[in-house]
Design an enzyme around this catalytic site. Structure first.
Site, PDB file in Angstrom:
ATOM      1  N   ASN A  40     -78.329 -11.208 -24.379  1.00  0.00           N
ATOM      2  CA  ASN A  40     -79.017 -10.299 -23.451  1.00  0.00           C
ATOM      3  C   ASN A  40     -80.435 -10.766 -23.120  1.00  0.00           C
ATOM      4  O   ASN A  40     -81.241  -9.985 -22.616  1.00  0.00           O
ATOM      5  CB  ASN A  40     -79.114  -8.889 -24.044  1.00  0.00           C
ATOM      6  CG  ASN A  40     -77.769  -8.333 -24.465  1.00  0.00           C
ATOM      7  OD1 ASN A  40     -77.475  -8.254 -25.653  1.00  0.00           O
ATOM      8  ND2 ASN A  40     -76.951  -7.968 -23.510  1.00  0.00           N
ATOM      9  N   HIS A  68     -71.584 -11.281 -22.718  1.00  0.00           N
ATOM     10  CA  HIS A  68     -72.378 -11.584 -21.516  1.00  0.00           C
ATOM     11  C   HIS A  68     -72.682 -13.080 -21.365  1.00  0.00           C
ATOM     12  O   HIS A  68     -73.535 -13.460 -20.567  1.00  0.00           O
ATOM     13  CB  HIS A  68     -73.701 -10.804 -21.549  1.00  0.00           C
ATOM     14  CG  HIS A  68     -73.507  -9.318 -21.502  1.00  0.00           C
ATOM     15  ND1 HIS A  68     -72.882  -8.678 -20.453  1.00  0.00           N
ATOM     16  CD2 HIS A  68     -73.834  -8.347 -22.378  1.00  0.00           C
ATOM     17  CE1 HIS A  68     -72.844  -7.388 -20.678  1.00  0.00           C
ATOM     18  NE2 HIS A  68     -73.402  -7.141 -21.850  1.00  0.00           N
ATOM     19  N   HIS A 176     -73.809  -6.966 -31.102  1.00  0.00           N
ATOM     20  CA  HIS A 176     -73.243  -6.320 -29.901  1.00  0.00           C
ATOM     21  C   HIS A 176     -73.583  -4.831 -29.761  1.00  0.00           C
ATOM     22  O   HIS A 176     -73.830  -4.388 -28.653  1.00  0.00           O
ATOM     23  CB  HIS A 176     -71.730  -6.500 -29.792  1.00  0.00           C
ATOM     24  CG  HIS A 176     -71.110  -5.788 -28.610  1.00  0.00           C
ATOM     25  ND1 HIS A 176     -71.350  -6.170 -27.311  1.00  0.00           N
ATOM     26  CD2 HIS A 176     -70.292  -4.713 -28.535  1.00  0.00           C
ATOM     27  CE1 HIS A 176     -70.685  -5.359 -26.489  1.00  0.00           C
ATOM     28  NE2 HIS A 176     -70.047  -4.461 -27.200  1.00  0.00           N
TER      29      HIS A 176
HETATM   30 FE   LIG Z   1     -75.812  -7.330 -26.673  1.00  0.00          FE
HETATM   31 FE   LIG Z   2     -72.405  -7.782 -26.303  1.00  0.00          FE
END
Ligand SMILES: [Fe+2]
Ligand SMILES: [Fe+2]
Length: 278
Positions: A40, A68, A176
């Protein structure tokens, strides 16, 4: 030897606190290796080559990602060419990136790092448990220190992975959820375990995003931009002590650095004399 595992770095605030603190933190906590989840890091989603370089420059040794990972196409060349960044090993074989990496700690030991994605409330991928077996069969036997970042939603799956790999890897830590769990422990056989390392980024947020925006969209269904929040930036991770002779973990300790402590650590780094050029 001691490894610091850093939970999901979110946006510029997350990058900033890592850059600000990590060098001083390495000295203070006698850290030999740093592994960080950076899925992220770019505006809350994905990673770019320049942020990869910035984090490595800040003394992160190895980067893991998650769902991601491919948000920005530019990262694919880094995933294919660099030896200190991994993709989830249960992604398709042709997906860009490597299934595992071996990096060298400051103490000289070789450390294998890999990552897997969960399947509960996530994009369908190969079975993470079978993928773990495949990776462990591939890592050279002489590399005894092995660390898994299990990027998953369900705590039950994370516990199961910990139990399946207990005594076979040095650490199974989760990422996560962006929420730090208080279940850090050493499983039988010397495997450090924690369901989630937590989030390195703005904690006055909804998992790193602006509260007002997430609230508005959730309640009214009116689309908004889920910008990265700015308030209460914290670094969350865990320190794992490992016996290099066996690869077994002997201790795990949660580490939370809030902004005031980060500022003090940054001043220590600034006060240090510059390293000689040669
Ligand atoms: Fe994350
Ligand atoms: Fe994630």
């Amino acid at each position: 030897m001691r490894i610091l595992l850093i939970g999901d770095i979110v946006g510029k605030p997350g990058q900033r606190i890592v850059v600000q603190t990590l060098k001083a933190l390495r000295a203070r906590e006698q850290i030999d290796l740093v592994v960080a989840n950076a899925e992220n890091a770019l505006d809350g989603s994905g990673l770019s080559p320049s942020i990869y370089k910035k984090l490595i420059g800040a003394s992160v040794d190895c980067i893991t990602l998650g769902d991601h990972i491919y948000r920005r196409n530019e990262i694919c060349s880094v995933l294919n060419s660099e030896s200190n960044i991994v993709k989830p090993a249960n992604y398709p074989p042709k997906a860009p990136g490597k299934n595992w990496a071996v990096v060298t700690a400051a103490s000289g030991e070789q450390v294998a790092v890999f990552s897997l994605l969960g399947r509960v409330f996530m994009k369908p991928v190969d079975c993470p448990f079978q993928a773990a077996e495949r990776v462990l069969a591939e890592i050279p036997a002489e590399v005894k220190i092995r660390v898994l970042d299990f990027h998953a939603e369900a705590t039950s799956d994370k516990q199961l992975m910990g139990r399946m790999l207990a005594g076979r890897v040095s650490a199974v830590v989760g990422t996560h959820t962006h929420v730090t769990t208080a279940d850090e422990q050493i499983l039988p056989g010397g495997t450090a375990f924690q369901c989630d390392l937590g989030m390195t980024g703005p904690h006055e947020s909804i998992l790193g995003r602006r509260i007002d925006r997430v609230m508005e969209t959730t309640i009214t269904f009116q689309p908004t931009q889920f910008d990265v929040a700015t308030g209460d930036v914290q670094l969350h991770g865990s320190l794992v002590d490992i016996d290099p002779a066996t690869g077994q973990a002997t201790a795990i300790r949660r580490l939370v650095i809030k902004q005031a402590e980060a500022d003090a650590l940054a001043m220590q780094t600034a006060a240090q004399p510059a390293e000689p050029m040669n």
